[in-house]
Design an enzyme around this catalytic site. Structure first.
Site, PDB file in Angstrom:
ATOM      1  N   THR A 279       0.241   5.302  -1.031  1.00  0.00           N
ATOM      2  CA  THR A 279       1.517   5.977  -1.252  1.00  0.00           C
ATOM      3  C   THR A 279       2.581   5.145  -0.542  1.00  0.00           C
ATOM      4  OG1 THR A 279       1.186   7.304   0.736  1.00  0.00           O
ATOM      5  CG2 THR A 279       0.458   8.288  -1.350  1.00  0.00           C
TER       6      THR A 279
ATOM      7  N   GLY B 291     -11.066 -12.408   0.831  1.00  0.00           N
ATOM      8  CA  GLY B 291     -11.538 -11.751  -0.396  1.00  0.00           C
ATOM      9  C   GLY B 291     -12.962 -11.254  -0.354  1.00  0.00           C
TER      10      GLY B 291
ATOM     11  N   MET C 137      -1.905  -8.676   1.943  1.00  0.00           N
ATOM     12  CA  MET C 137      -1.105  -8.551   3.167  1.00  0.00           C
ATOM     13  C   MET C 137       0.391  -8.457   2.884  1.00  0.00           C
ATOM     14  SD  MET C 137      -3.446  -8.320   5.315  1.00  0.00           S
ATOM     15  CE  MET C 137      -2.644  -8.486   6.911  1.00  0.00           C
TER      16      MET C 137
ATOM     17  N   HIS D 116      -8.555   0.149   4.643  1.00  0.00           N
ATOM     18  CA  HIS D 116      -7.914  -0.118   5.929  1.00  0.00           C
ATOM     19  C   HIS D 116      -8.993  -0.146   7.009  1.00  0.00           C
ATOM     20  CE1 HIS D 116      -4.714  -0.252   8.852  1.00  0.00           C
ATOM     21  NE2 HIS D 116      -5.381   0.648   9.557  1.00  0.00           N
TER      22      HIS D 116
ATOM     23  N   ILE E 241       3.521  -5.470   2.273  1.00  0.00           N
ATOM     24  CA  ILE E 241       3.914  -4.065   2.169  1.00  0.00           C
ATOM     25  C   ILE E 241       4.551  -3.877   0.799  1.00  0.00           C
ATOM     26  CG2 ILE E 241       5.507  -2.328   3.071  1.00  0.00           C
ATOM     27  CD1 ILE E 241       4.969  -3.479   5.848  1.00  0.00           C
ATOM     28  N   LEU E 242       4.118  -2.855   0.089  1.00  0.00           N
ATOM     29  CA  LEU E 242       4.615  -2.625  -1.269  1.00  0.00           C
ATOM     30  C   LEU E 242       5.748  -1.608  -1.254  1.00  0.00           C
ATOM     31  CD1 LEU E 242       1.058  -2.586  -2.831  1.00  0.00           C
ATOM     32  CD2 LEU E 242       2.841  -4.311  -3.285  1.00  0.00           C
TER      33      LEU E 242
HETATM   34  C1  GRF Z   1     -10.340  -6.110   5.632  1.00  0.00           C
HETATM   35  O1  GRF Z   1     -10.700  -5.888   6.968  1.00  0.00           O
HETATM   36  C2  GRF Z   1      -9.550  -4.958   5.089  1.00  0.00           C
HETATM   37  O2  GRF Z   1      -9.910  -3.738   5.648  1.00  0.00           O
HETATM   38  C3  GRF Z   1      -8.140  -5.297   5.490  1.00  0.00           C
HETATM   39  O3  GRF Z   1      -8.052  -6.693   5.373  1.00  0.00           O
HETATM   40  C4  GRF Z   1      -9.347  -7.272   5.500  1.00  0.00           C
HETATM   41  C5  GRF Z   1      -9.571  -8.035   4.242  1.00  0.00           C
HETATM   42  O4  GRF Z   1     -10.769  -8.763   4.257  1.00  0.00           O
HETATM   43  N1  GRF Z   1      -7.199  -4.571   4.684  1.00  0.00           N
HETATM   44  P1  GRF Z   1     -11.258  -9.494   2.953  1.00  0.00           P
HETATM   45  O5  GRF Z   1     -10.117 -10.399   2.477  1.00  0.00           O
HETATM   46  O6  GRF Z   1     -11.611  -8.465   1.929  1.00  0.00           O
HETATM   47  O7  GRF Z   1     -12.443 -10.302   3.380  1.00  0.00           O
END
Ligand code: GRF
Length: 218
Positions: free
Chosen positions: A141, A12, A90, A109, A92-93
């Site tokens: 999307t 987070g 984490m 990303h 997939i929607l």
């Molecule tokens: C980040 O690297 C983000 O780009 C990816 O997942 C990681 C999340 O990190 N989607 P955090 O939970 O915000 O520290």
């Protein structure tokens, strides 16, 4: 006050960066809720410490993706968000979920899209030998990691980088561009029109991002 719902699964740190920048800049944005699909997500503790409401909705409690996504959508809508932000969420929607929140759903990303969609981006960037890597904020999307790009930040790849070292440098840039992107959308400085981000009408969008796209090279 604009309302933001943030979805996490773990650490987070992007949620934390967004919450910090809202406070530091006095943006008229309220983080209405942090929702996690994992009860042990570290980010939940941070949300508690900031007095932000949290919800845990475990995908394991549902019979399949559609049922989970429907419950997630209901939980989100209960907070009447202007924008929903995926921050290390984490899951997939489903297409139905993405359509329901079309235009008010952002993701970050850890690569310069369209390169390196999916997982393990930093190691894949090293394996490919790219010299520039980075991160991307995009609208979500139904096609994974393919929505319209709102903001990107680039870092130089160094000869001695490991995936972890590179990830840490990219993460610092994530923490810079994600809050700015959220604020740009919620203030109306940028809008999504026909699948493209365009200036919201005041000519400020490009300017706002010009200073943060490149990590200084040491
Ligand atoms: C980040 O690297 C983000 O780009 C990816 O997942 C990681 C999340 O990190 N989607 P955090 O939970 O915000 O520290």
């Amino acid at each position: 006050m604009k309302r933001l719902v943030i979805l996490i699964s773990g650490r987070g740190s992007n949620f934390g960066a967004i919450a910090d920048q809202i406070r530091v800049n006095g943006w008229p944005i309220e983080v209405a809720c942090v929702i996690s699909n994992r009860a042990d997500a570290k980010g939940l503790e941070h949300a508690h410490s900031l007095g932000i409401p949290t919800t845990v909705l475990s995908h394991r409690d549902f019979d399949g993706r559609d049922a989970f996504d429907a419950a997630l959508a209901t939980a989100i809508e209960g907070h009447r968000p202007d924008l929903v932000v995926l921050a290390g969420f984490m899951r997939i929607l489903s297409a139905a979920f993405c359509h329901r929140f079309a235009g008010r759903l952002l993701n970050i990303h850890p690569s310069l899209l369209p390169a390196f969609t999916g997982l393990d981006t930093h190691q894949r960037a090293l394996d490919a030998g790219v010299k520039i890597h980075g991160c991307t904020v995009h609208a979500v999307t139904a096609e994974l990691d393919h929505g319209p790009i709102l903001a990107q930040a680039a870092v130089a790849v160094r000869a001695d980088d490991t995936a972890d070292v590179l990830a840490a440098r990219v993460l610092r840039m994530e923490h810079r561009i994600y809050p700015m992107a959220v604020a740009a959308v919620l203030s109306g400085r940028v809008r999504l029109v026909n699948g493209r981000w365009v200036d919201g009408g005041r000519g400020e969008f490009e300017h706002a991002f010009a200073s943060c796209v490149l990590e200084p090279i040491a």
